[in-house]
Motif scaffolding. Structure first.
Motif, PDB file in Angstrom:
ATOM      1  N   PHE A 135       0.860  -1.247  -0.048  1.00  0.00           N
ATOM      2  CA  PHE A 135      -0.008   0.081   0.037  1.00  0.00           C
ATOM      3  C   PHE A 135       0.979   1.219   0.017  1.00  0.00           C
ATOM      4  O   PHE A 135       0.866   2.139  -0.865  1.00  0.00           O
ATOM      5  CB  PHE A 135      -1.021   0.081   1.107  1.00  0.00           C
ATOM      6  N   TYR A 148       8.362  10.645  -9.645  1.00  0.00           N
ATOM      7  CA  TYR A 148       8.330  12.210  -9.671  1.00  0.00           C
ATOM      8  C   TYR A 148       9.699  12.987  -9.302  1.00  0.00           C
ATOM      9  O   TYR A 148       9.942  13.886  -9.644  1.00  0.00           O
ATOM     10  CB  TYR A 148       7.100  12.655  -8.863  1.00  0.00           C
ATOM     11  N   PRO A 179       6.056  23.855 -10.793  1.00  0.00           N
ATOM     12  CA  PRO A 179       4.849  23.117 -10.564  1.00  0.00           C
ATOM     13  C   PRO A 179       5.177  21.730  -9.852  1.00  0.00           C
ATOM     14  O   PRO A 179       4.522  21.445  -8.779  1.00  0.00           O
ATOM     15  CB  PRO A 179       4.412  22.626 -11.850  1.00  0.00           C
ATOM     16  N   LEU A 181       3.693  18.934  -6.547  1.00  0.00           N
ATOM     17  CA  LEU A 181       3.900  17.448  -6.601  1.00  0.00           C
ATOM     18  C   LEU A 181       4.168  17.045  -5.353  1.00  0.00           C
ATOM     19  O   LEU A 181       3.724  16.025  -4.671  1.00  0.00           O
ATOM     20  CB  LEU A 181       4.397  16.987  -7.638  1.00  0.00           C
ATOM     21  N   ILE A 231      -4.329   2.521  -2.822  1.00  0.00           N
ATOM     22  CA  ILE A 231      -3.581   3.612  -2.866  1.00  0.00           C
ATOM     23  C   ILE A 231      -4.065   4.613  -4.111  1.00  0.00           C
ATOM     24  O   ILE A 231      -4.178   5.737  -3.763  1.00  0.00           O
ATOM     25  CB  ILE A 231      -2.175   3.522  -2.753  1.00  0.00           C
ATOM     26  N   ILE A 290      -7.318   6.004  -3.404  1.00  0.00           N
ATOM     27  CA  ILE A 290      -6.919   7.318  -2.548  1.00  0.00           C
ATOM     28  C   ILE A 290      -6.401   8.382  -3.108  1.00  0.00           C
ATOM     29  O   ILE A 290      -6.804   9.642  -2.731  1.00  0.00           O
ATOM     30  CB  ILE A 290      -6.196   6.874  -1.219  1.00  0.00           C
ATOM     31  N   LEU A 291      -5.263   8.264  -3.923  1.00  0.00           N
ATOM     32  CA  LEU A 291      -4.938   9.312  -4.963  1.00  0.00           C
ATOM     33  C   LEU A 291      -5.868  10.215  -5.496  1.00  0.00           C
ATOM     34  O   LEU A 291      -5.807  11.389  -5.622  1.00  0.00           O
ATOM     35  CB  LEU A 291      -3.881   8.902  -5.656  1.00  0.00           C
ATOM     36  N   ALA A 336      -7.666  12.250  -3.254  1.00  0.00           N
ATOM     37  CA  ALA A 336      -6.699  13.346  -2.977  1.00  0.00           C
ATOM     38  C   ALA A 336      -6.949  14.314  -3.797  1.00  0.00           C
ATOM     39  O   ALA A 336      -6.967  15.739  -3.806  1.00  0.00           O
ATOM     40  CB  ALA A 336      -5.505  12.985  -2.494  1.00  0.00           C
ATOM     41  N   LEU A 375      -5.524  18.091  -4.465  1.00  0.00           N
ATOM     42  CA  LEU A 375      -3.841  17.902  -4.742  1.00  0.00           C
ATOM     43  C   LEU A 375      -3.439  17.509  -5.976  1.00  0.00           C
ATOM     44  O   LEU A 375      -4.146  16.548  -6.698  1.00  0.00           O
ATOM     45  CB  LEU A 375      -3.667  16.735  -3.730  1.00  0.00           C
ATOM     46  N   PRO A 376      -2.308  18.092  -6.386  1.00  0.00           N
ATOM     47  CA  PRO A 376      -1.989  17.881  -8.013  1.00  0.00           C
ATOM     48  C   PRO A 376      -1.408  16.393  -7.609  1.00  0.00           C
ATOM     49  O   PRO A 376      -0.238  16.326  -7.332  1.00  0.00           O
ATOM     50  CB  PRO A 376      -0.976  18.599  -8.244  1.00  0.00           C
ATOM     51  N   ILE A 377      -1.909  15.238  -8.304  1.00  0.00           N
ATOM     52  CA  ILE A 377      -1.299  13.995  -8.345  1.00  0.00           C
ATOM     53  C   ILE A 377      -0.983  13.443  -9.770  1.00  0.00           C
ATOM     54  O   ILE A 377       0.373  13.280  -9.957  1.00  0.00           O
ATOM     55  CB  ILE A 377      -1.783  12.837  -7.606  1.00  0.00           C
ATOM     56  N   PHE A 378      -2.210  13.547 -10.466  1.00  0.00           N
ATOM     57  CA  PHE A 378      -1.863  13.068 -11.841  1.00  0.00           C
ATOM     58  C   PHE A 378      -2.141  14.111 -12.815  1.00  0.00           C
ATOM     59  O   PHE A 378      -2.258  13.968 -14.029  1.00  0.00           O
ATOM     60  CB  PHE A 378      -2.829  11.976 -12.132  1.00  0.00           C
ATOM     61  N   ARG A 412      -0.079  20.595 -13.817  1.00  0.00           N
ATOM     62  CA  ARG A 412       0.508  20.784 -12.585  1.00  0.00           C
ATOM     63  C   ARG A 412       1.935  19.722 -12.199  1.00  0.00           C
ATOM     64  O   ARG A 412       2.122  19.658 -11.097  1.00  0.00           O
ATOM     65  CB  ARG A 412      -0.294  20.792 -11.354  1.00  0.00           C
ATOM     66  N   GLY A 413       2.390  19.571 -13.253  1.00  0.00           N
ATOM     67  CA  GLY A 413       3.398  18.506 -12.939  1.00  0.00           C
ATOM     68  C   GLY A 413       3.310  17.033 -13.034  1.00  0.00           C
ATOM     69  O   GLY A 413       4.070  16.246 -13.112  1.00  0.00           O
ATOM     70  N   GLY A 414       2.047  16.589 -12.825  1.00  0.00           N
ATOM     71  CA  GLY A 414       1.666  15.278 -12.864  1.00  0.00           C
ATOM     72  C   GLY A 414       1.616  14.444 -14.013  1.00  0.00           C
ATOM     73  O   GLY A 414       1.830  14.961 -15.211  1.00  0.00           O
ATOM     74  N   ASP A 415       1.501  13.137 -13.801  1.00  0.00           N
ATOM     75  CA  ASP A 415       1.699  12.338 -14.924  1.00  0.00           C
ATOM     76  C   ASP A 415       0.334  11.434 -15.094  1.00  0.00           C
ATOM     77  O   ASP A 415       0.520  10.457 -14.157  1.00  0.00           O
ATOM     78  CB  ASP A 415       2.883  11.731 -15.082  1.00  0.00           C
ATOM     79  N   LEU A 425       1.035   7.555 -15.090  1.00  0.00           N
ATOM     80  CA  LEU A 425       1.589   6.831 -13.803  1.00  0.00           C
ATOM     81  C   LEU A 425       0.283   6.366 -13.232  1.00  0.00           C
ATOM     82  O   LEU A 425       0.318   5.351 -12.506  1.00  0.00           O
ATOM     83  CB  LEU A 425       2.187   8.182 -12.753  1.00  0.00           C
ATOM     84  N   LEU A 439      -0.353   2.477 -11.908  1.00  0.00           N
ATOM     85  CA  LEU A 439      -0.580   2.051 -10.620  1.00  0.00           C
ATOM     86  C   LEU A 439      -1.830   1.200 -10.813  1.00  0.00           C
ATOM     87  O   LEU A 439      -2.057   0.144 -10.309  1.00  0.00           O
ATOM     88  CB  LEU A 439      -0.787   2.922  -9.763  1.00  0.00           C
ATOM     89  N   PHE A 479      -1.424  -2.399 -12.341  1.00  0.00           N
ATOM     90  CA  PHE A 479      -0.528  -3.324 -11.442  1.00  0.00           C
ATOM     91  C   PHE A 479      -1.477  -4.118 -10.642  1.00  0.00           C
ATOM     92  O   PHE A 479      -1.229  -5.100 -10.199  1.00  0.00           O
ATOM     93  CB  PHE A 479       0.496  -2.263 -10.633  1.00  0.00           C
TER      94      PHE A 479
END
Lengths: 212, 558
Positions: free
Chosen positions: A36, A47, A137, A141, B224, B227-228, B231, B237-240, B244-247, B250, B254, B257
């Motif tokens: 997890f 990143y 940016p 992250l 996870i 959860i992202l 988020a 929040l910038p995750i993907f 804002r820099g996310g991918d 990715l 995940l 997987f």
């Protein structure tokens, strides 16, 4: 074992086997927990490899003092937890109760310190969004992952404090058998997981960009 | 007749009431820690979800009858296929065989009184129901349109539907799945009866064990990922988020997987069921038992390294594509070993075509077609041509519906007498099995063709030249729906009017057939001792046991 809220539960037929089973079960669960957090650490790694400067700059904004003191606090709590688990084997009730109380209190201390740290982060508006102080940016992250990772760790910590406090209370009231009871080892293993995860998070969050 | 344990007369049949008559109140069911009752709880809830998902896809197939949008709007269509996918994948396919039959049979097959953690087992069911309730809430509140894959950035930034409730529901279901996996692994390790060594375990137990490992190690990554999403969508929040820099790629790494191994969560238990059924109705020991075991472990292991084949066109490096393509071919090898071994088991067997066997043979045919078309998709050039077309839809329906649902029905019919103590009407069951096979091919084979011709998935309007295939497919779906509804009728009928099954109506080996049908609360009156390997249908020096299941039963009753 005087007053016995029976330790042996269905479907087990002897105490030793039951303990082994409980320990085995919690280890399998811990493997699951590691994956997890592993998923998130993988995300962090990708990143960070893609944006080394931004991550270093962002990590320099974190407060290393809170992080370091908290690491010491949590490691100490792991010691008291381990002593409690071993003490339960010897049926040393007073020692077990005190050590469990110390563990829960140290855990709580960690949580309170983390709360102060969060307050300071918020004051410095280190929350991803329009007011974010850093330019790149990818720095956002970093902080997105910072909040998610420490937040999930805090949730695990809260559950851990609850489990330890429960055992402590039952022990103090004499409502639980110590020797041969799988609950102590299982709770201890869960508490060590919280500790181990923090040991990984600490260098990821606080140390980048501080060497030079 | 030799059986897996001592000869069947040896285990005293208890006068204890069966697990079904141990209590009749609702509380005695909802608060139970009996693995058999929990299995029944799952059976009821999972069946409900199956029909919910089925209703959604019925409307989808009706819409696709004509090339125009004449039944539902584009938005509704998106929500319908998402509902179908979410419910079927997370609330039917994944929990069906492991949680119903695994729960019921795993302790019985290894000679244990219950699973290792009975209360955790009940909690898993409540988590599953909690997750399903959230998902159904999302449906009532207006649905989700992201598809069951929740791809970002659409799910996090653009979709204005109920992504959060659905993600939370799936998260809870995942937690349930982890708890079940932990429970099954601990049970298999710690609670085997004396003499039940690892290589005397029935293949179904091995299948559930391998599945549980995948559940425990893959599901947390899905958790996870969800959860992202929360988020990013809820807390901003910038995750993907690429701006804002996310991918976003990715996210796909995940997600797959987990979700590729999830295919093995669905298929491995099905393989376990088919192994049990084929060996029983061919009256032959499984060919290459140890290879069957290693093949399952191999599938579970290699299954973790093939997720990238879902992303050949998502912007992966060509080298990564090459490796994922190679590994995807490799994972087909253990599956092929299993198909060959089942075939070899059938060779020179005294095959009797009872309903469970018909379903299992259906599995064999459909799974083979699904597996072979999987090789097409593992090959990058072909995959680029058919990505996101109905070819892919047909492929995974052949594996998941043709394979797993066939095996689910095989298991349902094979162990129905054990679970309920009643026999179902055989003629109806055989008819339903054959109808299902034809209905299935009628529905999904045209989709291979129309996909190869270029019809994309997830569109509710399409060029008119594809209509003939869609009409065939929709007509097949009607037959398939009838075939799914039939067992509901005759199985319910058998509960009241079916003949008593007796302990072992199929004359099968395996510990579960040694105890009464339905089994008593504690499974076995005395812990069984195992001194023979599994599937001892033709012991040395003995002529093949005569097989007349239908004429037994009444007198053999426990």
């Amino acid at each position: 074992m005087t007053q016995s809220p029976a330790v042996l539960k269905e479907p087990w037929q002897d105490l030793g086997r039951q303990r082994e089973g409980a320990a085995f079960g919690i280890w399998v669960f811990l493997a699951s927990e590691l994956l997890f957090f592993g998923g998130m650490i993988l995300l962090y790694t990708v990143y960070r490899v893609e944006n080394p400067e931004a991550f270093a700059a962002a990590a320099r904004e974190t407060d290393i003092w809170y992080g370091t003191v908290n690491t010491a606090v949590l490691l100490t709590s792991s010691l008291t937890m381990a002593v409690a688990a071993q003490g339960a084997e010897q049926d040393w009730r007073r020692l077990v109760v005190w050590c469990l109380a110390a563990t829960a209190l140290l855990g709580l201390t960690f949580g309170i310190l983390k709360g102060f740290e969060y307050a300071e982060d918020i004051r410095k508006s280190l929350i991803p969004g329009p007011d974010f102080p850093l330019q790149e940016p990818a720095a956002q992250l970093f902080f997105a992952l910072y909040w998610t990772m420490t937040g999930l760790h805090a949730i695990h910590l809260t559950i851990g404090i609850g489990l330890v406090s429960r055992l402590c209370l039952l022990g103090a009231l004499g409502r639980i058998v110590l020797r041969g009871n799988p609950q102590f080892e299982v709770t201890a293993l869960y508490w060590h997981l919280i500790d181990v995860i923090w040991i990984i998070l600490y260098p990821l969050i606080y140390l980048p960009g501080r060497a030079s | 007749m030799t059986t897996i344990a001592a000869p069947s007369g040896d285990l005293p049949v208890s006068s204890e009431p069966s697990y079904l008559s141990a209590g009749y109140t609702l509380g005695s069911w909802l608060g139970t820690s009996d693995h058999k009752r929990i299995a029944i709880l799952y059976a009821i809830s999972v069946t409900l979800f199956f029909f919910l998902g089925g209703i959604a896809v019925t409307i989808v197939r009706v819409e696709l009858f004509t090339p125009e949008a004449d039944v539902v709007t584009a938005d509704t269509y998106n929500r319908l296929f998402t509902l179908h996918g979410v419910i079927m994948v997370w609330f039917f396919m994944i929990p069906s065989i492991p949680n119903i039959f695994g729960n019921f049979l795993l302790p019985l097959m290894i000679g244990a009184p219950d699973v290792a953690f009975p209360r955790l087992n009940l909690m898993s069911w409540y988590l599953n129901i909690g997750g399903a309730s959230l998902t159904i809430y999302a449906l009532i509140a207006g649905g989700v349109d992201t598809g069951w894959t929740f791809y970002t950035p659409f799910s996090t930034m653009f979709s204005n539907t109920h992504v959060l409730a659905t993600a939370a529901g799936v998260f809870l279901a995942g937690f349930s799945s982890i708890a079940t996996g932990v429970n099954f692994i601990a049970t298999t390790h710690m609670l085997r009866a004396p003499g039940m060594t690892w290589f005397r375990l029935p293949l179904f137990v091995w299948a559930i064990y391998a599945t549980s490992i995948v559940m425990v190690l893959a599901t947390p990554v899905l958790a996870i990922t969800l959860i992202l999403i929360v988020a990013e969508r809820w807390l901003g929040l910038p995750i993907f988020d690429p701006s804002r820099g996310g991918d976003p790629v990715l996210f796909q790494h995940l997600f797959w997987f987990y979700s590729h191994p999830a295919v093995y969560i669905m298929v491995l238990p099905a393989m376990g069921v088919v192994s049990e059924v084929i060996t029983c109705f061919a009256r032959r020991r499984v060919f290459g038992y140890t290879f069957m075991v290693y093949a399952m472990i191999g599938i579970a292991g290699i299954g973790f390294f093939v997720w990238g084949h879902h992303m050949f066109v998502a912007g992966m490096s060509p080298y990564a594509g090459l490796i994922f393509s190679f590994l995807s071919f490799v994972v087909a090898v253990p599956s092929a070993i299993k198909v060959f071994n089942w075939t070899a088991t059938l060779y020179r067997g005294q095959i009797s075509f009872d309903a469970p066997m018909l379903y299992a043979l259906g599995f064999l045919g459909l799974f083979t077609i699904g597996g072979l078309t999987g090789l097409f998709l593992a090959s990058i050039p072909v995959d680029v041509h058919v990505t996101d077309t109905y070819f892919v839809v047909a492929h995974f329906h052949y594996i998941m519906v043709g394979g797993t649902v066939s095996a689910f029905f095989a298991a349902l019919h094979f162990w129905w007498p054990k679970i309920t103590g009643r026999l179902y009407p055989e003629t109806w069951a055989r008819f339903a099995a054959i109808l299902m096979f034809f209905g299935f091919n009628f529905t999904f084979f045209p989709q291979f063709i129309v996909g190869y011709l270029g019809m994309p998935r997830r569109y509710h309007v399409y060029p008119p030249e594809f209509q003939v295939y869609n009409v065939l497919s929709s007509a097949g779906a009607v037959i398939l729906a009838a075939a799914y509804l039939m067992p509901l009728g005759y199985l319910a009928w058998s509960l009241v009017w079916g003949r008593r099954a007796g302990r072992n109506p199929w004359d099968a080996t395996g510990l579960e057939w040694q105890t009464a049908s339905p089994p008593p609360r504690e499974n076995f009156p005395r812990t069984p001792h195992v001194d023979v390997g599994p599937y001892d249908y033709h012991p040395e020096g003995m002529s093949p046991a005569p097989y007349q299941p239908r004429h037994r039963g009444q007198g053999d009753q426990a």
